[in-house]
Design an enzyme around this catalytic site. Structure first.
Site, PDB file in Angstrom:
ATOM      1  NE  ARG A   1      -4.346  -1.705   1.511  1.00  0.00           N
ATOM      2  CZ  ARG A   1      -4.528  -2.993   1.779  1.00  0.00           C
ATOM      3  NH1 ARG A   1      -3.673  -3.637   2.549  1.00  0.00           N
ATOM      4  NH2 ARG A   1      -5.568  -3.642   1.279  1.00  0.00           N
TER       5      ARG A   1
ATOM      6  CE  LYS B   1       8.092  -0.908   0.141  1.00  0.00           C
ATOM      7  NZ  LYS B   1       7.718  -2.129   0.897  1.00  0.00           N
TER       8      LYS B   1
ATOM      9  CG  ASP C   1      10.026  -6.208   4.218  1.00  0.00           C
ATOM     10  OD1 ASP C   1       8.976  -5.573   4.459  1.00  0.00           O
ATOM     11  OD2 ASP C   1      10.922  -6.364   5.075  1.00  0.00           O
ATOM     12  CB  SER C   2      12.890  -2.223   0.785  1.00  0.00           C
ATOM     13  OG  SER C   2      11.658  -1.522   0.756  1.00  0.00           O
TER      14      SER C   2
ATOM     15  CG  PHE D   1       9.684   6.554  -0.948  1.00  0.00           C
ATOM     16  CD1 PHE D   1      10.198   6.077  -2.142  1.00  0.00           C
ATOM     17  CD2 PHE D   1       9.506   5.655   0.100  1.00  0.00           C
ATOM     18  CE1 PHE D   1      10.531   4.731  -2.295  1.00  0.00           C
ATOM     19  CE2 PHE D   1       9.830   4.303  -0.041  1.00  0.00           C
ATOM     20  CZ  PHE D   1      10.344   3.850  -1.232  1.00  0.00           C
TER      21      PHE D   1
ATOM     22  CE1 TYR E   1      14.919   6.524   8.061  1.00  0.00           C
ATOM     23  CE2 TYR E   1      13.781   4.873   6.741  1.00  0.00           C
ATOM     24  CZ  TYR E   1      14.042   5.447   7.959  1.00  0.00           C
ATOM     25  OH  TYR E   1      13.430   4.961   9.100  1.00  0.00           O
TER      26      TYR E   1
ATOM     27  NE  ARG F   1      11.195  -0.536  -3.987  1.00  0.00           N
ATOM     28  CZ  ARG F   1      11.641   0.373  -3.100  1.00  0.00           C
ATOM     29  NH1 ARG F   1      12.152   1.514  -3.498  1.00  0.00           N
ATOM     30  NH2 ARG F   1      11.570   0.128  -1.808  1.00  0.00           N
TER      31      ARG F   1
HETATM   32  P1  ITT Z   1       4.341  -2.217   2.416  1.00  0.00           P
HETATM   33  O1  ITT Z   1       4.727  -3.108   3.569  1.00  0.00           O
HETATM   34  O2  ITT Z   1       2.856  -2.011   2.265  1.00  0.00           O
HETATM   35  O3  ITT Z   1       4.991  -2.634   1.127  1.00  0.00           O
HETATM   36  P2  ITT Z   1       5.991  -0.241   3.782  1.00  0.00           P
HETATM   37  O4  ITT Z   1       6.396   1.166   3.448  1.00  0.00           O
HETATM   38  O5  ITT Z   1       5.472  -0.489   5.180  1.00  0.00           O
HETATM   39  O6  ITT Z   1       4.912  -0.720   2.696  1.00  0.00           O
HETATM   40  P3  ITT Z   1       8.364  -1.831   4.309  1.00  0.00           P
HETATM   41  O7  ITT Z   1       7.848  -2.489   5.546  1.00  0.00           O
HETATM   42  O8  ITT Z   1       9.136  -2.649   3.322  1.00  0.00           O
HETATM   43  O9  ITT Z   1       7.186  -1.189   3.462  1.00  0.00           O
HETATM   44  O10 ITT Z   1       9.266  -0.595   4.763  1.00  0.00           O
HETATM   45  C1  ITT Z   1      10.026   0.078   3.818  1.00  0.00           C
HETATM   46  C2  ITT Z   1      10.580   1.357   4.406  1.00  0.00           C
HETATM   47  O11 ITT Z   1      11.995   1.429   4.172  1.00  0.00           O
HETATM   48  C3  ITT Z   1       9.985   2.562   3.710  1.00  0.00           C
HETATM   49  O12 ITT Z   1       8.759   2.975   4.325  1.00  0.00           O
HETATM   50  C4  ITT Z   1      11.103   3.584   3.811  1.00  0.00           C
HETATM   51  O13 ITT Z   1      11.083   4.181   5.082  1.00  0.00           O
HETATM   52  C5  ITT Z   1      12.349   2.705   3.690  1.00  0.00           C
HETATM   53  N1  ITT Z   1      12.745   2.566   2.275  1.00  0.00           N
HETATM   54  C6  ITT Z   1      12.653   1.449   1.495  1.00  0.00           C
HETATM   55  N2  ITT Z   1      13.047   1.695   0.244  1.00  0.00           N
HETATM   56  C7  ITT Z   1      13.368   2.989   0.207  1.00  0.00           C
HETATM   57  C8  ITT Z   1      13.813   3.839  -0.817  1.00  0.00           C
HETATM   58  O14 ITT Z   1      13.956   3.427  -2.063  1.00  0.00           O
HETATM   59  N3  ITT Z   1      14.073   5.118  -0.503  1.00  0.00           N
HETATM   60  C9  ITT Z   1      13.912   5.571   0.743  1.00  0.00           C
HETATM   61  N4  ITT Z   1      13.463   4.849   1.766  1.00  0.00           N
HETATM   62  C10 ITT Z   1      13.189   3.554   1.504  1.00  0.00           C
END
Ligand code: ITT
Length: 221
Positions: free
Chosen positions: A12, A16, A72-73, A155, A157, A184
């Site tokens: 959501r 991403k 998941d990231s 978005f 960080y 990603r």
């Molecule tokens: P979903 O679980 O619904 O996919 P989420 O945002 O909660 O959404 P995650 O649990 O994977 O997803 O957390 C990912 C977080 O890591 C994200 O909210 C950012 O704070 C950080 N993050 C991941 N990829 C990033 C990127 O490309 N640039 C900046 N921050 C990133």
């Protein structure tokens, strides 16, 4: 016959989805869970990115047709023992904003000198169908954390992360540059290569491949 492939991303987080659509390009039509409000949030109870990506992809694919991927990231900061890691989205609390997460991270790093601010973004993409995991794909980008946010692209960080061999943050760099080198971008291109191989009938894909410096695919399908 159209060659366009439909893909649901079990997220959501619209940022991403946008990045994944951009990285995959016009050969794919990407939708996310905003089109399926009835699907409940998955509890991310795993201890690793791979476990959480797998939980999200398999849970959603039990309720949706076709191929489903989950991302998941997060950000791993060496001086903080790898934090915020899998807790990146909620580092400053359950519903924390990007700004609150960044402020907390910069506070934690306030006394850490420049040379010791190494960090990396990590992304694991899990691919599932009908509740079964087909494979996982990992991408990593190394870099460092700057003293204060710069730029408005991206978005999370992005405004405080400078990828290795660059001077600008992901918040300042154009989207095409981020996609080319990001965690990603690397994970999604591994995934897309495996799908393309499957389409051409070359399915001997078990184990190990990966982009240089960009993680790898533990195996698929
Ligand atoms: P979903 O679980 O619904 O996919 P989420 O945002 O909660 O959404 P995650 O649990 O994977 O997803 O957390 C990912 C977080 O890591 C994200 O909210 C950012 O704070 C950080 N993050 C991941 N990829 C990033 C990127 O490309 N640039 C900046 N921050 C990133």
């Amino acid at each position: 016959m159209s060659n366009v492939q439909h893909l649901i991303v079990a997220t959501r987080n619209a940022h991403k989805t946008r990045e994944i659509q951009r990285i995959l390009g016009a050969d794919f039509v990407v939708r996310d869970l905003s089109a399926y409000p009835e699907i409940p949030e998955t509890v991310e109870s795993g201890k690793t990115f791979e476990e959480n990506a797998t939980l999200k992809a398999t849970a959603a694919s039990r309720q949706l047709p076709g191929l489903v991927v989950a991302d998941d990231s997060g950000l791993e900061v060496d001086a903080l023992g790898g934090a915020p890691g899998i807790y990146s989205a909620r580092y400053a609390g359950q519903n924390a904003t990007d700004k609150e997460n960044i402020d907390k991270l910069l506070e934690e790093l306030a006394r850490i000198e420049r040379a010791k601010r190494s960090a990396r973004f990590r992304c694991v993409i899990a691919l599932a169908r009908e509740g079964k995991l087909l494979g996982t794909f990992e991408g990593v980008v190394e870099g460092m954390i700057v003293d204060s946010p710069r730029g408005t692209n991206g978005f999370g960080y992005d405004p405080i992360f400078v990828p290795r061999e660059f001077e600008q943050t992901f918040g300042e760099l154009p989207a095409e540059v981020k996609d080319r080198i990001s965690h990603r971008g690397r994970a999604i291109r591994l995934f897309a290569a495996v799908l393309a191989n499957r389409k051409t009938g070359n399915q001997g894909l078990g184990g190990g491949g990966g982009a240089p410096g960009g993680g790898g695919a533990p195996g698929c399908c």
